[in-house]
Design a protein around this motif. Structure first.
Motif, mmCIF file in Angstrom:
data_model
loop_
_atom_site.group_PDB
_atom_site.id
_atom_site.type_symbol
_atom_site.label_atom_id
_atom_site.label_comp_id
_atom_site.label_asym_id
_atom_site.label_seq_id
_atom_site.Cartn_x
_atom_site.Cartn_y
_atom_site.Cartn_z
ATOM 1 N N ASP A 71 0.869 -1.171 0.000
ATOM 2 C CA ASP A 71 0.000 0.000 0.000
ATOM 3 C C ASP A 71 0.905 1.220 0.000
ATOM 4 N N PRO A 72 1.086 1.886 -1.115
ATOM 5 C CA PRO A 72 1.998 3.025 -1.120
ATOM 6 C C PRO A 72 1.462 4.166 -0.254
ATOM 7 N N ARG A 73 2.312 4.691 0.602
ATOM 8 C CA ARG A 73 1.967 5.820 1.459
ATOM 9 C C ARG A 73 3.079 6.838 1.382
ATOM 10 N N PHE A 74 2.689 8.089 1.368
ATOM 11 C CA PHE A 74 3.667 9.161 1.362
ATOM 12 C C PHE A 74 3.329 10.102 2.506
ATOM 13 N N VAL A 75 4.321 10.441 3.293
ATOM 14 C CA VAL A 75 4.144 11.378 4.389
ATOM 15 C C VAL A 75 5.095 12.528 4.146
ATOM 16 N N THR A 76 4.565 13.737 4.160
ATOM 17 C CA THR A 76 5.387 14.920 3.939
ATOM 18 C C THR A 76 5.290 15.818 5.161
#
Length: 104
Positions: free
Chosen positions: A85-90
């Protein structure tokens, strides 16, 4: 199954009109017909002038399109991406008051 058609183009039309696209095979002595199959026969595994059953384990990835799968081939590069599950946190670390030493 054998289906008689008048030309290689007609054969490809029949073959690509199905809802399934796991495996396809073309037998021909004409390099032009084989090249046409390479370009237009949209299947997961295309076999040219060889039997059409069975990809070679650990050598040929296996999978198909349309009702035969999602196009990603088991064992191919990118196969594992189906299981994540691709997740991106910025985070803006330049905000005022940033203190990396603080635990809270």
């Amino acid at each position: 199954a054998v289906h008689r058609v008048k030309s290689s183009d007609a054969a490809l039309e029949v073959a690509t009109a199905t809802e399934f696209a796991l495996t396809g095979a073309v037998f021909s002595r004409s390099p032009a017909h084989l090249e046409l199959a390479r370009q237009k026969f949209r299947v997961g595994n295309l076999y040219l002038n060889r039997g059409s059953t069975g990809a070679l384990v650990e050598r040929q990835p296996f999978g198909g399109f349309q009702m035969s799968g999602i196009g990603t081939k088991a064992g191919a590069p990118g196969y594992l991406l189906l299981f994540v599950d691709p997740r991106f946190v910025t985070e803006n670390t330049m905000r005022r008051g940033f203190t990396p030493d603080l635990d809270n």
